[in-house]
Design a protein around this motif. Structure first.
Motif, PDB file in Angstrom:
ATOM      1  N   LYS A   1       0.859  -1.173   0.000  1.00 31.05           N
ATOM      2  CA  LYS A   1       0.000   0.000   0.000  1.00 31.05           C
ATOM      3  C   LYS A   1       0.902   1.232   0.000  1.00 31.05           C
ATOM      4  O   LYS A   1       1.722   1.398   0.884  1.00 31.05           O
ATOM      5  N   PRO A   2       0.730   2.118  -0.972  1.00 32.54           N
ATOM      6  CA  PRO A   2       1.577   3.309  -1.036  1.00 32.54           C
ATOM      7  C   PRO A   2       1.321   4.230   0.146  1.00 32.54           C
ATOM      8  O   PRO A   2       0.201   4.373   0.609  1.00 32.54           O
ATOM      9  N   GLN A   3       2.380   4.859   0.600  1.00 32.45           N
ATOM     10  CA  GLN A   3       2.283   5.810   1.700  1.00 32.45           C
ATOM     11  C   GLN A   3       3.018   7.075   1.313  1.00 32.45           C
ATOM     12  O   GLN A   3       3.922   7.044   0.505  1.00 32.45           O
ATOM     13  N   GLU A   4       2.643   8.180   1.925  1.00 34.26           N
ATOM     14  CA  GLU A   4       3.256   9.461   1.569  1.00 34.26           C
ATOM     15  C   GLU A   4       3.519  10.247   2.834  1.00 34.26           C
ATOM     16  O   GLU A   4       2.713  10.254   3.741  1.00 34.26           O
ATOM     17  N   LYS A   5       4.696  10.895   2.881  1.00 37.86           N
ATOM     18  CA  LYS A   5       5.075  11.712   4.032  1.00 37.86           C
ATOM     19  C   LYS A   5       5.564  13.056   3.517  1.00 37.86           C
ATOM     20  O   LYS A   5       6.664  13.155   3.005  1.00 37.86           O
ATOM     21  N   PRO A   6       4.752  14.117   3.612  1.00 41.92           N
ATOM     22  CA  PRO A   6       5.208  15.408   3.132  1.00 41.92           C
ATOM     23  C   PRO A   6       6.309  15.966   4.023  1.00 41.92           C
ATOM     24  O   PRO A   6       6.292  15.788   5.228  1.00 41.92           O
ATOM     25  N   LYS A   7       7.254  16.633   3.405  1.00 47.33           N
ATOM     26  CA  LYS A   7       8.371  17.221   4.151  1.00 47.33           C
ATOM     27  C   LYS A   7       8.390  18.724   3.920  1.00 47.33           C
ATOM     28  O   LYS A   7       7.748  19.256   3.037  1.00 47.33           O
ATOM     29  N   ASP A   8       9.182  19.436   4.722  1.00 46.91           N
ATOM     30  CA  ASP A   8       9.259  20.882   4.629  1.00 46.91           C
ATOM     31  C   ASP A   8       9.978  21.349   3.369  1.00 46.91           C
ATOM     32  O   ASP A   8       9.751  22.444   2.902  1.00 46.91           O
ATOM     33  N   SER A   9      10.861  20.545   2.809  1.00 42.21           N
ATOM     34  CA  SER A   9      11.681  20.957   1.676  1.00 42.21           C
ATOM     35  C   SER A   9      10.957  20.819   0.338  1.00 42.21           C
ATOM     36  O   SER A   9      11.584  20.932  -0.698  1.00 42.21           O
ATOM     37  N   GLY A  10       9.653  20.582   0.322  1.00 42.46           N
ATOM     38  CA  GLY A  10       8.920  20.449  -0.921  1.00 42.46           C
ATOM     39  C   GLY A  10       9.091  19.082  -1.549  1.00 42.46           C
ATOM     40  O   GLY A  10       8.898  18.916  -2.735  1.00 42.46           O
ATOM     41  N   LYS A  11       9.460  18.094  -0.766  1.00 41.70           N
ATOM     42  CA  LYS A  11       9.657  16.733  -1.252  1.00 41.70           C
ATOM     43  C   LYS A  11       8.539  15.844  -0.720  1.00 41.70           C
ATOM     44  O   LYS A  11       8.021  16.056   0.362  1.00 41.70           O
ATOM     45  N   VAL A  12       8.190  14.823  -1.514  1.00 44.34           N
ATOM     46  CA  VAL A  12       7.198  13.842  -1.113  1.00 44.34           C
ATOM     47  C   VAL A  12       7.866  12.480  -1.159  1.00 44.34           C
ATOM     48  O   VAL A  12       8.512  12.132  -2.142  1.00 44.34           O
ATOM     49  N   THR A  13       7.732  11.712  -0.087  1.00 43.03           N
ATOM     50  CA  THR A  13       8.290  10.370  -0.043  1.00 43.03           C
ATOM     51  C   THR A  13       7.189   9.381  -0.381  1.00 43.03           C
ATOM     52  O   THR A  13       6.172   9.329   0.299  1.00 43.03           O
ATOM     53  N   ILE A  14       7.412   8.618  -1.442  1.00 48.30           N
ATOM     54  CA  ILE A  14       6.431   7.642  -1.905  1.00 48.30           C
ATOM     55  C   ILE A  14       6.980   6.258  -1.595  1.00 48.30           C
ATOM     56  O   ILE A  14       8.086   5.919  -1.995  1.00 48.30           O
ATOM     57  N   THR A  15       6.194   5.455  -0.887  1.00 46.05           N
ATOM     58  CA  THR A  15       6.577   4.093  -0.576  1.00 46.05           C
ATOM     59  C   THR A  15       5.572   3.156  -1.237  1.00 46.05           C
ATOM     60  O   THR A  15       4.377   3.264  -0.994  1.00 46.05           O
ATOM     61  N   PHE A  18       5.736  -4.086  -3.411  1.00 48.99           N
ATOM     62  CA  PHE A  18       5.678  -4.989  -4.546  1.00 48.99           C
ATOM     63  C   PHE A  18       5.811  -6.423  -4.060  1.00 48.99           C
ATOM     64  O   PHE A  18       6.338  -6.680  -2.981  1.00 48.99           O
ATOM     65  N   ASP A  19       5.356  -7.348  -4.884  1.00 53.68           N
ATOM     66  CA  ASP A  19       5.504  -8.766  -4.613  1.00 53.68           C
ATOM     67  C   ASP A  19       6.566  -9.302  -5.558  1.00 53.68           C
ATOM     68  O   ASP A  19       6.430  -9.204  -6.773  1.00 53.68           O
ATOM     69  N   GLU A  24       7.718  -9.631   0.134  1.00 56.77           N
ATOM     70  CA  GLU A  24       7.206  -8.270   0.082  1.00 56.77           C
ATOM     71  C   GLU A  24       8.392  -7.311   0.015  1.00 56.77           C
ATOM     72  O   GLU A  24       9.216  -7.277   0.910  1.00 56.77           O
ATOM     73  N   ILE A  25       8.462  -6.543  -1.086  1.00 54.48           N
ATOM     74  CA  ILE A  25       9.551  -5.587  -1.296  1.00 54.48           C
ATOM     75  C   ILE A  25       8.965  -4.182  -1.215  1.00 54.48           C
ATOM     76  O   ILE A  25       7.987  -3.874  -1.876  1.00 54.48           O
ATOM     77  N   LYS A  26       9.576  -3.337  -0.381  1.00 57.78           N
ATOM     78  CA  LYS A  26       9.126  -1.951  -0.255  1.00 57.78           C
ATOM     79  C   LYS A  26      10.125  -1.037  -0.940  1.00 57.78           C
ATOM     80  O   LYS A  26      11.313  -1.090  -0.656  1.00 57.78           O
ATOM     81  N   VAL A  27       9.615  -0.219  -1.855  1.00 58.36           N
ATOM     82  CA  VAL A  27      10.445   0.712  -2.603  1.00 58.36           C
ATOM     83  C   VAL A  27      10.067   2.118  -2.158  1.00 58.36           C
ATOM     84  O   VAL A  27       8.905   2.510  -2.217  1.00 58.36           O
ATOM     85  N   THR A  28      11.069   2.874  -1.678  1.00 61.70           N
ATOM     86  CA  THR A  28      10.845   4.237  -1.222  1.00 61.70           C
ATOM     87  C   THR A  28      11.534   5.192  -2.178  1.00 61.70           C
ATOM     88  O   THR A  28      12.699   5.017  -2.508  1.00 61.70           O
ATOM     89  N   LYS A  29      10.773   6.193  -2.631  1.00 60.01           N
ATOM     90  CA  LYS A  29      11.304   7.158  -3.580  1.00 60.01           C
ATOM     91  C   LYS A  29      10.936   8.554  -3.097  1.00 60.01           C
ATOM     92  O   LYS A  29       9.823   8.782  -2.640  1.00 60.01           O
ATOM     93  N   LYS A  78      -4.167  -7.087  -3.280  1.00 57.76           N
ATOM     94  CA  LYS A  78      -3.141  -7.517  -4.227  1.00 57.76           C
ATOM     95  C   LYS A  78      -2.050  -6.466  -4.364  1.00 57.76           C
ATOM     96  O   LYS A  78      -2.323  -5.280  -4.452  1.00 57.76           O
ATOM     97  N   LYS A  79      -0.833  -6.952  -4.409  1.00 58.31           N
ATOM     98  CA  LYS A  79       0.314  -6.070  -4.590  1.00 58.31           C
ATOM     99  C   LYS A  79       0.751  -6.167  -6.033  1.00 58.31           C
ATOM    100  O   LYS A  79       0.565  -7.189  -6.680  1.00 58.31           O
ATOM    101  N   GLN A  80       1.373  -5.113  -6.525  1.00 60.07           N
ATOM    102  CA  GLN A  80       1.920  -5.154  -7.866  1.00 60.07           C
ATOM    103  C   GLN A  80       3.072  -6.132  -7.879  1.00 60.07           C
ATOM    104  O   GLN A  80       3.821  -6.248  -6.913  1.00 60.07           O
ATOM    105  N   LYS A  81       3.226  -6.813  -8.987  1.00 59.92           N
ATOM    106  CA  LYS A  81       4.350  -7.741  -9.113  1.00 59.92           C
ATOM    107  C   LYS A  81       5.545  -7.004  -9.674  1.00 59.92           C
ATOM    108  O   LYS A  81       5.409  -6.087 -10.463  1.00 59.92           O
ATOM    109  N   MET A  82       6.731  -7.436  -9.270  1.00 51.27           N
ATOM    110  CA  MET A  82       7.974  -6.816  -9.714  1.00 51.27           C
ATOM    111  C   MET A  82       8.735  -7.844 -10.552  1.00 51.27           C
ATOM    112  O   MET A  82       8.890  -8.981 -10.136  1.00 51.27           O
TER     113      MET A  82
END
Length: 114
Positions: A1-15, A18-19, A24-29, A78-82
């Motif tokens: 399940k994607p998650q988002e954490k807004p930061k002060d520097s104008g950046k968004v962290t997307i997690t 994937f399966d 279970e693999i978590k990709v953080t961008k 269901k998770k996206q497959k990688m």
């Protein structure tokens, strides 16, 4: 399940989760909050949040989903497959960051022997 954490520097962290090969693999961008990817992610989050309260009707006489299968369906979404190539790329990027060789590789690739 994607998650988002807004930061002060104008950046968004997307997690994203994937399966891959039963794991279970978590990709953080981390992306700019003004980027196309961040906007689409935030829009998707709003859609999920607005759909959640209406998923279980409270009016009497309307059949609500019940039983173990509906519970498991909600929990085990269901998770996206990688693919193997995506996993290899992710592992390589993580290795470069951990070893601190990103700049060294960039410099070497610019040279004659790159």
């Amino acid at each position: 399940k994607p998650q988002e954490k807004p930061k002060d520097s104008g950046k968004v962290t997307i997690t994203k989760t994937f399966d891959f090969a039963g794991e279970e693999i978590k990709v953080t961008k981390e992306v700019d909050s003004n980027s196309k990817e961040a906007k689409s992610f935030l829009k998707q989050q709003e859609k999920l949040q607005s759909a959640a309260p209406g998923s279980l009707p409270t009016v009497s006489g309307v059949k609500r989903p019940s039983g173990m299968s509906s519970l498991l369906g909600k929990i085990g979404a269901k998770k996206q497959k990688m693919s193997t190539l995506e996993k290899s790329k992710l592992d390589w990027e993580n290795f470069k960051e951990e070893e601190g060789i990103v700049e060294e590789l960039a410099i070497h690739n610019r040279g004659k022997d790159g």
